[in-house]
Design an enzyme around this catalytic site. Structure first.
Site, PDB file in Angstrom:
ATOM      1  N   ARG A  67       1.095   2.012  -5.997  1.00  0.00           N
ATOM      2  CA  ARG A  67       1.311   0.990  -4.965  1.00  0.00           C
ATOM      3  C   ARG A  67       0.006   0.312  -4.536  1.00  0.00           C
ATOM      4  O   ARG A  67       0.030  -0.670  -3.778  1.00  0.00           O
ATOM      5  CB  ARG A  67       1.956   1.620  -3.724  1.00  0.00           C
ATOM      6  CG  ARG A  67       3.335   2.189  -3.960  1.00  0.00           C
ATOM      7  CD  ARG A  67       3.878   2.790  -2.690  1.00  0.00           C
ATOM      8  NE  ARG A  67       4.091   1.802  -1.661  1.00  0.00           N
ATOM      9  CZ  ARG A  67       5.214   1.121  -1.475  1.00  0.00           C
ATOM     10  NH1 ARG A  67       6.243   1.337  -2.260  1.00  0.00           N
ATOM     11  NH2 ARG A  67       5.306   0.242  -0.513  1.00  0.00           N
ATOM     12  N   GLU A  99       6.714 -11.881 -25.574  1.00  0.00           N
ATOM     13  CA  GLU A  99       5.722 -10.830 -25.382  1.00  0.00           C
ATOM     14  C   GLU A  99       6.315  -9.431 -25.284  1.00  0.00           C
ATOM     15  O   GLU A  99       5.644  -8.473 -25.633  1.00  0.00           O
ATOM     16  CB  GLU A  99       4.821 -11.121 -24.178  1.00  0.00           C
ATOM     17  CG  GLU A  99       5.506 -11.064 -22.831  1.00  0.00           C
ATOM     18  CD  GLU A  99       4.525 -11.278 -21.669  1.00  0.00           C
ATOM     19  OE1 GLU A  99       4.926 -11.865 -20.672  1.00  0.00           O
ATOM     20  OE2 GLU A  99       3.380 -10.840 -21.783  1.00  0.00           O
ATOM     21  N   ASN A 119       1.065  -0.179   6.089  1.00  0.00           N
ATOM     22  CA  ASN A 119       1.439  -0.942   4.899  1.00  0.00           C
ATOM     23  C   ASN A 119       2.094  -2.215   5.398  1.00  0.00           C
ATOM     24  O   ASN A 119       2.961  -2.158   6.260  1.00  0.00           O
ATOM     25  CB  ASN A 119       2.434  -0.098   4.069  1.00  0.00           C
ATOM     26  CG  ASN A 119       3.083  -0.881   2.954  1.00  0.00           C
ATOM     27  OD1 ASN A 119       2.501  -1.841   2.444  1.00  0.00           O
ATOM     28  ND2 ASN A 119       4.280  -0.491   2.575  1.00  0.00           N
ATOM     29  N   GLY A 120       1.663  -3.380   4.893  1.00  0.00           N
ATOM     30  CA  GLY A 120       2.274  -4.637   5.340  1.00  0.00           C
ATOM     31  C   GLY A 120       1.244  -5.524   6.012  1.00  0.00           C
ATOM     32  O   GLY A 120       0.038  -5.344   5.826  1.00  0.00           O
ATOM     33  N   CYS A 140       0.871  -1.175   0.000  1.00  0.00           N
ATOM     34  CA  CYS A 140       0.000   0.000   0.000  1.00  0.00           C
ATOM     35  C   CYS A 140       0.907   1.224   0.000  1.00  0.00           C
ATOM     36  O   CYS A 140       2.114   1.096   0.165  1.00  0.00           O
ATOM     37  CB  CYS A 140      -0.859   0.042   1.257  1.00  0.00           C
ATOM     38  SG  CYS A 140      -1.848  -1.446   1.490  1.00  0.00           S
ATOM     39  N   TRP A 186      -3.936  -1.456  -1.261  1.00  0.00           N
ATOM     40  CA  TRP A 186      -3.969  -2.674  -2.080  1.00  0.00           C
ATOM     41  C   TRP A 186      -4.330  -3.754  -1.087  1.00  0.00           C
ATOM     42  O   TRP A 186      -3.504  -4.172  -0.276  1.00  0.00           O
ATOM     43  CB  TRP A 186      -2.593  -2.899  -2.706  1.00  0.00           C
ATOM     44  CG  TRP A 186      -2.501  -4.152  -3.512  1.00  0.00           C
ATOM     45  CD1 TRP A 186      -1.926  -5.334  -3.149  1.00  0.00           C
ATOM     46  CD2 TRP A 186      -2.980  -4.359  -4.839  1.00  0.00           C
ATOM     47  NE1 TRP A 186      -2.029  -6.250  -4.160  1.00  0.00           N
ATOM     48  CE2 TRP A 186      -2.665  -5.682  -5.209  1.00  0.00           C
ATOM     49  CE3 TRP A 186      -3.660  -3.549  -5.757  1.00  0.00           C
ATOM     50  CZ2 TRP A 186      -3.000  -6.216  -6.465  1.00  0.00           C
ATOM     51  CZ3 TRP A 186      -3.988  -4.084  -6.996  1.00  0.00           C
ATOM     52  CH2 TRP A 186      -3.651  -5.384  -7.338  1.00  0.00           C
ATOM     53  N   GLU A 234       7.658 -20.603 -19.588  1.00  0.00           N
ATOM     54  CA  GLU A 234       7.515 -19.212 -19.141  1.00  0.00           C
ATOM     55  C   GLU A 234       8.625 -18.337 -19.744  1.00  0.00           C
ATOM     56  O   GLU A 234       8.375 -17.201 -20.154  1.00  0.00           O
ATOM     57  CB  GLU A 234       7.537 -19.156 -17.606  1.00  0.00           C
ATOM     58  CG  GLU A 234       7.518 -17.757 -17.008  1.00  0.00           C
ATOM     59  CD  GLU A 234       6.307 -16.903 -17.387  1.00  0.00           C
ATOM     60  OE1 GLU A 234       5.374 -17.414 -18.030  1.00  0.00           O
ATOM     61  OE2 GLU A 234       6.324 -15.703 -17.046  1.00  0.00           O
ATOM     62  N   LYS A 288       7.927 -14.883 -21.858  1.00  0.00           N
ATOM     63  CA  LYS A 288       8.452 -13.567 -21.457  1.00  0.00           C
ATOM     64  C   LYS A 288       9.186 -12.921 -22.623  1.00  0.00           C
ATOM     65  O   LYS A 288       9.001 -11.750 -22.910  1.00  0.00           O
ATOM     66  CB  LYS A 288       9.438 -13.691 -20.288  1.00  0.00           C
ATOM     67  CG  LYS A 288       8.967 -13.748 -18.881  1.00  0.00           C
ATOM     68  CD  LYS A 288       8.158 -12.631 -18.344  1.00  0.00           C
ATOM     69  CE  LYS A 288       6.733 -12.721 -18.767  1.00  0.00           C
ATOM     70  NZ  LYS A 288       5.756 -13.256 -17.906  1.00  0.00           N
ATOM     71  N   LYS A 313      -3.041  -5.805 -19.500  1.00  0.00           N
ATOM     72  CA  LYS A 313      -2.663  -6.421 -18.230  1.00  0.00           C
ATOM     73  C   LYS A 313      -3.710  -7.419 -17.765  1.00  0.00           C
ATOM     74  O   LYS A 313      -3.395  -8.456 -17.219  1.00  0.00           O
ATOM     75  CB  LYS A 313      -2.460  -5.321 -17.174  1.00  0.00           C
ATOM     76  CG  LYS A 313      -1.979  -5.826 -15.813  1.00  0.00           C
ATOM     77  CD  LYS A 313      -0.581  -6.387 -15.881  1.00  0.00           C
ATOM     78  CE  LYS A 313      -0.116  -7.047 -14.622  1.00  0.00           C
ATOM     79  NZ  LYS A 313       0.996  -8.002 -14.863  1.00  0.00           N
ATOM     80  N   HIS A 331      12.402 -35.336 -32.205  1.00  0.00           N
ATOM     81  CA  HIS A 331      11.175 -35.766 -32.887  1.00  0.00           C
ATOM     82  C   HIS A 331      10.678 -34.694 -33.852  1.00  0.00           C
ATOM     83  O   HIS A 331       9.524 -34.737 -34.275  1.00  0.00           O
ATOM     84  CB  HIS A 331      10.102 -36.129 -31.849  1.00  0.00           C
ATOM     85  CG  HIS A 331      10.535 -37.258 -30.981  1.00  0.00           C
ATOM     86  ND1 HIS A 331      10.628 -38.561 -31.438  1.00  0.00           N
ATOM     87  CD2 HIS A 331      10.978 -37.288 -29.699  1.00  0.00           C
ATOM     88  CE1 HIS A 331      11.082 -39.341 -30.469  1.00  0.00           C
ATOM     89  NE2 HIS A 331      11.311 -38.584 -29.396  1.00  0.00           N
TER      90      HIS A 331
HETATM   91  C1  F6R Z   1       2.233 -12.699 -19.340  1.00  0.00           C
HETATM   92  C2  F6R Z   1       1.011 -12.398 -18.635  1.00  0.00           C
HETATM   93  C3  F6R Z   1      -0.237 -13.058 -19.057  1.00  0.00           C
HETATM   94  C4  F6R Z   1      -1.126 -13.354 -17.846  1.00  0.00           C
HETATM   95  C5  F6R Z   1      -2.480 -13.909 -18.283  1.00  0.00           C
HETATM   96  C6  F6R Z   1      -3.343 -14.272 -17.107  1.00  0.00           C
HETATM   97  O1  F6R Z   1       3.325 -12.045 -18.785  1.00  0.00           O
HETATM   98  O2  F6R Z   1       1.008 -11.605 -17.719  1.00  0.00           O
HETATM   99  O3  F6R Z   1       0.016 -14.209 -19.768  1.00  0.00           O
HETATM  100  O4  F6R Z   1      -0.464 -14.263 -17.033  1.00  0.00           O
HETATM  101  O5  F6R Z   1      -3.147 -12.955 -19.059  1.00  0.00           O
HETATM  102  O6  F6R Z   1      -3.585 -13.186 -16.305  1.00  0.00           O
HETATM  103  P1  F6R Z   1      -4.066 -13.371 -14.820  1.00  0.00           P
HETATM  104  O7  F6R Z   1      -2.983 -14.022 -14.043  1.00  0.00           O
HETATM  105  O8  F6R Z   1      -4.370 -11.993 -14.344  1.00  0.00           O
HETATM  106  O9  F6R Z   1      -5.287 -14.246 -14.880  1.00  0.00           O
END
Ligand code: F6R
Length: 603
Positions: free
Chosen positions: A28, A485, A101-102, A2, A75, A478, A482, A598, A501
Site C-alpha cells: 500500500r 502488453e 491514511n487519506g 498508506c 505512500w 490505450e 493494454k 513497471k 486508406h
Molecule cells: C503500460 C504502462 C507503460 C507506462 C510507461 C510510462 O500499461 O504502464 O506504458 O505508462 O512506461 O510510465 P510512467 O507513467 O511511470 O512514466
C-alpha cells in the site's frame, strides 16, 4: 494510499506484530515507515524514510516492549518521503501519536490556527494537525472525547489511529471513507487498513463503517456510528489465504487496481472542485500562471502518453489553447521549437521514466515552465518540475497501468477547466459532473461481468483492431496497448476514418474489431466505419455511451451517459477488463508481463 496497523493486548507483543503487519501492508506504500509503542507511560517512536527494512534494522538494537502501539507504511501525498514526514506524527510533547491514511483537506487552515495557539509543527504533512488537535482538546486526559472533537474539525477522506502515553490500553480509531478493519483476537485486538495485516493471528474481523469511531482495548471493541450512537457491527470470518488477502481477495493486482478506480478518482478529485469551479492551487498552479499560458506541450511515455492524447482534446475543446502531445523519447531528440508562454506538461505515474525526465531537463534548459502530473510524491519528476499536480491513485503494482491512467485523465480534465476559467470561461455544470464520475465508475464496474466471456473469445484470435474518432481514438490507442502488453495478441488502433486508406485490407471474415463510440457529434461517422468493417466480415464489439443508439455491432458494451468530454474515464474500464480477461484466458502472467518493467528508468 498508506497502510496503518494497531495492536492492543495483554502481553507485550505490540512491536513484533506491528512490524509483521506493516510488512504485509507494504504493497500500500513503501516510501517510509514508522511505529509508536506505549512503554511505561511514555511513547517510543521510531520512523525511517525508505523501505520498511530500514525501520526493522533500526529497531533490532532496541528493546522496545509494550502492549499497545500503532504503525504506518507511507505512500506520500502531502510532504516528501523523509524521516520527519513519516508517521506516526506527534503532538508538541511527543505524548500523543497518530497514523493516518487519506487526505485532510482543510489542514492548512487548521495548521495556521494551531500554530497561532503556539503549537510547534515538525513536518510538512496534513496528518500532523491531528495530534496537535488532540493535544488541544485534552487527549492526554480523555482520548476518545478529544478524537470526537478533533474529528468534527476535519474535512476529507481518511482513516486514523490515535494513542497516548497516558492510555496504555487503548487505541482510538476513526474511519471516514478510507478502509479500516478490526481483528478480534484472544485478549488482544488489532486494527489495520486491511485483513492481510492480522490474518496470521485471527480470522475474526469487523469492518468499520464510514463515520465510525472505535475504542479498542485488549478485551473490548466499542464502536460509535457517525451520530455518536453505540453500534454493533457484524463479525466476519475471513477465509482468504494471506496471498489472496494482499490483493484484496482478487487473483491479480491488475484486477484489484481496476476495481479500485472509483475510490482513486474520488481521492484525485478531493478538494479540487468547489462551487462549480476548479481550485487552481489544488492542481499546483495559480490563476495568474494559467492566464499566461499560450500553448501547451505534453510529454510522456506509453499509457501516460495516451492520457496526454485525451488531455489534448480536452484542453483544446474547453480552453481553446493549442496543445501538442509528444512521446518523450522523440521529443528529447527532435529539437522541438518551444516559444515563451508554453507550458510543458510531463505526465508520469512513477515520475522516474528516463525519457520523460530528459524531456523535462530539455524544457527547463530552454527556460520553460514544467508542470508534472505524477502519482509519486518525492519522485525525480516531482522534484525537477517547477510545480506538480498529484494524481493520488495510490501505489500501482501491476505493470499494466490502469488507475494511474484514468486519474491522469481526470487531472488533465481539471487542468482544461482551470485553463478555461483563466480565459474567463467557467464550466460549472461540467465541473459538477466530474464529481459524479466515481459513482458512475462503480456502476460501470458492476455491469461488466459479461466481459469474462468476451475475453475468452478474444483469446482465440491473433489480431485485434481498435477504432474510434476524436476522444474515442485517443482511448482506442490505450485499449490496444493494454491488450498487447498483457495478452501478447497483436493489436492496432486506428482513427476510424483512416481505415479506408490502407488498413481495411486487413479486415477479413471473423477479425475482431473493438469500436468505441462515446461522442454524439461523431456518432454518425463512426457508425459508417462500423458498417465498413462489418461489410468485410469483421466481428464488431462496441463500447457505446448509453445515449447513443443505432450502433450496428455484434455485441454492445454500454457505459452510462455522461458529458461526452468525460466519457474516456468510464469507457477505459471495459477496455482494461477486456485486456485482463483475455490475458487470463490465455494463462499469461497478468501482473508481470514478459519483457516489461513497471518503471523504465533507462533509455
Ligand atoms: C503500460 C504502462 C507503460 C507506462 C510507461 C510510462 O500499461 O504502464 O506504458 O505508462 O512506461 O510510465 P510512467 O507513467 O511511470 O512514466
Amino acid at each position: 494510499m498508506c497502510g496503518i496497523v494497531g495492536f492492543v493486548g495483554e502481553d507485550e507483543n505490540a512491536l513484533p506484530f506491528l512490524l509483521e503487519g506493516l510488512q504485509r501492508l507494504e504493497y500500500r506504500g513503501y516510501d517510509s515507515a514508522g511505529v509508536a509503542v506505549v512503554q511505561e507511560n511514555h511513547l517510543t517512536v521510531e520512523k525511517r524514510q525508505g523501505k520498511l527494512q530500514r525501520l526493522v534494522e533500526a529497531l533490532t538494537t532496541t528493546s522496545v516492549r509494550g502492549s499497545c502501539g500503532i504503525g504506518h507504511t507511507r505512500w506520500a501525498t502531502h510532504g516528501r518521503p523523509t524521516d520527519q514526514n513519516a508517521h506516526p506524527q506527534l503532538d508538541c510533547h511527543g505524548q500523543i501519536a497518530v497514523v493516518h491514511n487519506g487526505i485532510i483537506e482543510n489542514y492548512q487552515t487548521l495548521k495556521a490556527e494551531l500554530m497561532a495557539r503556539g503549537h510547534h509543527f515538525r513536518s510538512e504533512t496534513d496528518t500532523e494537525v491531528i495530534p496537535h488537535l488532540l493535544e488541544e482538546y485534552g487527549g492526554l486526559d480523555d482520548l476518545k472525547t478529544a478524537v470526537e472533537r478533533a474529528e468534527a474539525r476535519l474535512t476529507g477522506a481518511y482513516a486514523f489511529l490515535a494513542i497516548s502515553a497516558t492510555h496504555p490500553d487503548q487505541i482510538v480509531a476513526v474511519r471516514r471513507s478510507s478502509p479500516l478493519v478490526v481483528g478480534l483476537g484472544e485478549r488482544t485486538n488489532y486494527l489495520a487498513s486491511d485483513f492481510t495485516a492480522f490474518l496470521r493471528h485471527t480470522r475474526r474481523a469487523v469492518v468499520l463503517d464510514n463515520g465510525d469511531l472505535a475504542v479498542i482495548r485488549p478485551w473490548s471493541v466499542e464502536i460509535h456510528d457517525a451520530n455518536g450512537v453505540a453500534v454493533e457491527r457484524p463479525v466476519l470470518h475471513i477465509d482468504w489465504t494471506l496471498d489472496q488477502a494482499e490483493r484484496g481477495g482478487y487473483p491479480h493486482f491488475m484486477l484489484k487496481e481496476i476495481m479500485e478506480q472509483p475510490e482513486a478518482w474520488a481521492d484525485c478529485l478531493l478538494g479540487r472542485i468547489e462551487r462549480g469551479r476548479v481550485v487552481e492551487e489544488a492542481l499546483g498552479l495559480t490563476a495568474e500562471e494559467l492566464k499566461a499560458i499560450r500553448r501547451v506541450v505534453m510529454v510522456a511515455a506509453g499509457t501516460a502518453y495516451h492520457a496526454g492524447l485525451v488531455g489534448r482534446v480536452l484542453v483544446e475543446s474547453l480552453a481553446g489553447i493549442p496543445v501538442e502531445v509528444d512521446v518523450a523519447s522523440e521529443f528529447r531528440y527532435r529539437r522541438p521549437l518551444l516559444e515563451p508562454g508554453t507550458l510543458v506538461v510531463a505526465i508520469s505515474q512513477s515520475g522516474e521514466t528516463a525519457d520523460t525526465l530528459a524531456s523535462v531537463s530539455l524544457a527547463k534548459e530552454m527556460g520553460l515552465k514544467v508542470w508534472a502530473v505524477t502519482n509519486t510524491v518525492g519522485s525525480t519528476l516531482a522534484r525537477e518540475a517547477d510545480t506538480v499536480g498529484y494524481t493520488y491513485a495510490g501505489p500501482e503494482i501491476a505493470v499494466a497501468s490502469t488507475k494511474a491512467y484514468t486519474t491522469q485523465i481526470l487531472l488533465l480534465t481539471l487542468f482544461a477547466i482551470a485553463l478555461a476559467q483563466a480565459q474567463g470561461r467557467a464550466y460549472p455544470e461540467l465541473a459538477e459532473q466530474v464529481l459524479s464520475l466515481p459513482e458512475a465508475g462503480k456502476s460501470v464496474l458492476s455491469a461488466m461481468q459479461g466481459l469474462h466471456g468476451l475475453g475468452q473469445e478474444l483469446a482465440q484470435h491473433r489480431d485485434v483492431f481498435f477504432i474510434g474518432r476524436g476522444l474515442d481514438w485517443a482511448l482506442a490507442q490505450e485499449g490496444q496497448l493494454k491488450l498487447k502488453e498483457i495478452s501478447y495478441l497483436h493489436a492496432e488502433a486506428y482513427a476510424a476514418g483512416e481505415l479506408k486508406h490502407g488498413t481495411l485490407a486487413l479486415i477479413e471474415e471473423g477479425v475482431p474489431v473493438i469500436a468505441i463510440l462515446t461522442q454524439p457529434e461523431l456518432a454518425d461517422k463512426a457508425i459508417s466505419n462500423v458498417l465498413e468493417v462489418k461489410a468485410r466480415g469483421a466481428r464488431v464489439w462496441a463500447v457505446v455511451s448509453a445515449n447513443l443508439s443505432g450502433v450496428p455491432a455484434d455485441r454492445l458494451i454500454p457505459i452510462p451517459a455522461t458529458a461526452p468530454l468525460l466519457a474516456p474515464v468510464l469507457a477505459a474500464i471495459p477496455l482494461q477488463l477486456l485486456a485482463y480477461w483475455t490475458a487470463v484466458s490465455r494463462g499469461e502472467d497478468v501482473d508481470q508481463p514478459r519483457n516489461l518493467a513497471k518503471s523504465v528508468t533507462v533509455e
